[in-house]
Design a protein around this motif. Structure first.
Motif, PDB file in Angstrom:
ATOM      1  N   ALA A   1       0.820  -1.219   0.000  1.00 10.22           N
ATOM      2  CA  ALA A   1       0.000   0.000   0.000  1.00 10.22           C
ATOM      3  C   ALA A   1       0.847   1.258   0.000  1.00 10.22           C
ATOM      4  O   ALA A   1       0.407   2.307  -0.502  1.00 10.22           O
ATOM      5  N   GLU A   2       2.101   1.190   0.521  1.00  5.97           N
ATOM      6  CA  GLU A   2       2.887   2.414   0.602  1.00  5.97           C
ATOM      7  C   GLU A   2       3.206   3.001  -0.770  1.00  5.97           C
ATOM      8  O   GLU A   2       3.419   4.208  -0.904  1.00  5.97           O
TER       9      GLU A   2
ATOM     10  N   TRP B   1       1.065   3.205  -3.230  1.00  3.34           N
ATOM     11  CA  TRP B   1      -0.113   4.005  -3.562  1.00  3.34           C
ATOM     12  C   TRP B   1      -0.233   5.215  -2.645  1.00  3.34           C
ATOM     13  O   TRP B   1      -0.770   6.251  -3.043  1.00  3.34           O
ATOM     14  N   GLU B   2       0.264   5.104  -1.438  1.00  8.11           N
ATOM     15  CA  GLU B   2       0.291   6.265  -0.550  1.00  8.11           C
ATOM     16  C   GLU B   2       1.243   7.321  -1.101  1.00  8.11           C
ATOM     17  O   GLU B   2       0.965   8.521  -1.045  1.00  8.11           O
TER      18      GLU B   2
ATOM     19  N   GLY C   1      -0.420   9.272  -3.827  1.00  3.64           N
ATOM     20  CA  GLY C   1      -1.660   9.948  -3.452  1.00  3.64           C
ATOM     21  C   GLY C   1      -2.919   9.292  -3.956  1.00  3.64           C
ATOM     22  O   GLY C   1      -4.003   9.877  -3.866  1.00  3.64           O
TER      23      GLY C   1
ATOM     24  N   ILE D   1      -4.128   6.352  -2.844  1.00  8.33           N
ATOM     25  CA  ILE D   1      -4.584   5.354  -1.889  1.00  8.33           C
ATOM     26  C   ILE D   1      -6.066   5.501  -1.544  1.00  8.33           C
ATOM     27  O   ILE D   1      -6.732   4.537  -1.169  1.00  8.33           O
ATOM     28  N   GLY D   2      -6.612   6.702  -1.728  1.00  9.00           N
ATOM     29  CA  GLY D   2      -8.004   6.940  -1.364  1.00  9.00           C
ATOM     30  C   GLY D   2      -9.005   6.708  -2.474  1.00  9.00           C
ATOM     31  O   GLY D   2     -10.202   6.975  -2.293  1.00  9.00           O
TER      32      GLY D   2
ATOM     33  N   HIS E   1      -8.664  -3.018  -0.597  1.00  7.26           N
ATOM     34  CA  HIS E   1      -7.628  -2.974   0.425  1.00  7.26           C
ATOM     35  C   HIS E   1      -7.649  -4.276   1.215  1.00  7.26           C
ATOM     36  O   HIS E   1      -8.715  -4.869   1.432  1.00  7.26           O
TER      37      HIS E   1
ATOM     38  N   ASP F   1      -0.421  -3.396   5.206  1.00 11.98           N
ATOM     39  CA  ASP F   1      -1.466  -2.998   4.259  1.00 11.98           C
ATOM     40  C   ASP F   1      -1.042  -3.280   2.825  1.00 11.98           C
ATOM     41  O   ASP F   1       0.089  -2.995   2.423  1.00 11.98           O
TER      42      ASP F   1
ATOM     43  N   GLU G   1       2.112   2.413 -10.153  1.00 14.60           N
ATOM     44  CA  GLU G   1       2.984   2.480  -8.977  1.00 14.60           C
ATOM     45  C   GLU G   1       4.043   1.381  -9.002  1.00 14.60           C
ATOM     46  O   GLU G   1       5.231   1.633  -8.744  1.00 14.60           O
TER      47      GLU G   1
END
Length: 552
Positions: A79-80, A82-83, A86, A88-89, A95, A103, A112
């Motif tokens: 997940a990092e 996608w964090e 930006g 990730i939301g 998820h 995550d 990514e």
């Protein structure tokens, strides 16, 4: 190869699925190509997977031809990544956590991941690089529909280019555009390359490839003279001129009790609906903005998003009352303390607008004199609008998006620190492009464009088998011989040796849609020949078994 119907898993159906609306949904299910597991989740049965693999191979050949390199990236993604970008939301993302609480994302695309791997590109001497893969994607689609048209899980060919500068990106973009056109042509698909919105992908620009069909989630806009094509989301056109009433020196208030819609107001006042303006308040970045289009037009939300440069939502009733002092249906742009974004069609002429008092409107309102808007293209194109290129009528068709290519620039490479050393020794960020094709969507589009009342009429390049040999009772040996001759001539053959009635075998052959049907019947015992039927044209001829290789 020769596949035997008696051994093949081929569950054909005589009736359409009860929930099916799209032709491709009906025929792919009835023909035994696909089966549903749950909403948006479909299994490819043997025939369907053969078609999918044929699509994949055509794509692979055309990409390899200009130097693209095939790789394979995982579905499970930290997940990092996608964090960092930006994204990730994004609501459509799945998820999950592993047993240690870390995550992960099940991605709907792999920008990514590929940018992470591109960090190993060290020098400009290694550029350009073009990578692609066929991989499963997951999308938390809220309204899956149309079988293969809108899925929650699907296989996509997504490709990525890495260049040192804008000129290199332009070159990679052109290569993919040309390859995509060749892919669709080989697959027998009519497609249009059109400018498109980049959406959640971002970047500086993108092109859609739209296949006009009877079903689909896109609308293709084309000019009457063939010199204009665009996605409805960004299409431009000139609407018919309004029939304006006599001009007024200044706005004039008029009571409109109980009149809340454009239709009501125009009829009540006896004015052309095209001479009214429709006000739509939205909230963007915490502030109320008034979007204004002609009364007979619809607001195109993607165009408004482009005009505002940020996400928005409809204003709530309390926000409308506070900003305008009136309820929706009576609000307008005159004397308000909010930004007004007006459609280009409102530049000229005088219009009826809400007066910002309940049950009151204003006649004779003129942009620039009575209010100062920012103009932008906001309206949704309609059938019959004038083409911006030639002035002819615009035509709208339902379409399936079968491919999409993007100029991503540094949207993903910069946050993931994918850099290289340029010729002058300076460190620069890689310039990226992204290029997607959906094989399943191409299958659906092919069925939508190639079918008749009896079933699918596959283009030769996509058909599960080249020839469908129908063996009638009593001539099994001759049918085997016909299949062998065709196989030795290089054809993939489906030999229907099932213990079924002739009518059922013929119906299944038409439903499945292989390009050539060979019928081996009792007459074959007399003349050693078979009936050869072209599925697309319906043309039939008698051909000796030994000469069947010539029909391919």
């Amino acid at each position: 190869m020769i596949a035997r119907g008696s051994q093949l898993f081929l569950p054909t159906l005589r009736d359409d699925p009860a929930d099916a609306e799209a032709v491709s949904h009906k025929l792919l299910v009835r023909g035994g190509f696909i089966r549903q597991l749950a909403g948006g989740l479909w299994t490819f049965l043997p025939l369907g997977w053969r078609v999918h693999r044929r699509v994949e191979q055509i794509i692979r050949e055309e990409l390899d031809a200009f130097g693209a390199q095939e790789i394979l990236m995982p579905v499970l993604t930290p997940a990092e990544l996608w964090e960092a970008t930006g994204r990730i939301g994004i609501p459509e993302l799945f998820h999950l956590k592993d047993r240690n609480g870390r995550d992960y994302i099940l991605p709907l695309t792999h920008e990514e991941t590929v940018a992470f791997h591109a960090r190993e590109i060290r020098s400009y001497k290694e550029l350009p690089q073009i990578w692609y893969h066929f991989q499963t994607k997951e999308r938390d689609e809220p309204r899956p529909r149309g079988a293969l048209l809108r899925l929650r899980e699907f296989i996509m060919k997504d490709g990525y280019s890495f260049d040192r500068d804008e000129a290199g990106l332009d070159g990679s973009f052109r290569k993919h555009s040309a390859a995509y056109k060749q892919i669709f042509q080989r697959c027998g698909l009519e497609t249009y390359e059109v400018a498109a919105e980049s959406g959640i992908m971002g970047g500086s620009g993108s092109k859609d490839f739209l296949a006009p069909t009877g079903s689909g989630e896109k609308t293709l806009v084309t000019g009457a003279n063939g010199d204009y094509a665009a996605d409805l989301e960004i299409a431009q056109g000139r609407p018919a001129a309004p029939d304006f009433p006599e001009e007024l020196a200044e706005p004039q208030e008029v009571e409109t009790p109980g009149q809340r819609t454009i239709e009501d107001v125009s009829k009540f006042l006896g004015v052309d609906p095209r001479a009214t303006a429709k006000a739509m308040p939205v909230v963007s970045d915490g502030r109320v903005v008034l979007a204004l289009v002609r009364g007979d037009d619809r607001l195109n939300e993607m165009k408004l998003l482009e005009a505002l440069g940020e996400e928005f939502r409809p204003a709530e009733q309390e926000e409308i009352q506070q900003a305008f002092g009136a309820s929706g249906g009576s609000i307008g742009p005159v004397g308000v303390g909010v930004d007004v974004v007006a459609d280009e069609a409102l530049r000229e002429g005088q219009y009826v607008v809400g007066a910002n008092r309940d049950d009151v409107h204003l006649r004779g309102v003129q942009a620039g004199r009575d209010f100062e808007p920012r103009f932008a293209d906001l309206r949704e194109i309609r059938e019959g609008d004038a083409c911006p290129e030639c002035g002819g009528s615009l035509h709208l068709q339902t379409a399936i998006e079968v491919g999409h290519i993007f100029k991503l620039e540094t949207k993903y490479s910069a946050p993931l620190e994918a850099t290289f050393l340029d010729e002058d020794g300076s460190e620069k960020v890689l310039i990226m492009g992204s290029y997607g094709i959906g094989p399943a969507r191409m299958m659906a589009a092919a069925v939508e464009q190639h079918h008749d009342e009896q079933g699918i009429v596959w283009p030769r390049a996509l058909a599960p088998y080249d020839v469908h040999v129908v063996a009638l009772p009593g001539v099994e040996q001759q049918a085997e011989e016909a299949a062998r001759v065709l196989h030795e001539a290089g054809a993939d053959v489906l030999l229907d040796d099932r213990d079924q009635r002739a009518g059922e075998k013929f119906a299944d052959a038409d439903l499945i849609g292989c390009p050539i049907r060979v019928t081996v019947g009792k007459k074959t015992l007399d003349d050693g020949a078979v009936d050869v039927r072209n599925r697309a044209s319906g043309e039939e001829r008698r051909v000796p078994i030994g000469e069947l290789g010539g029909v391919l």
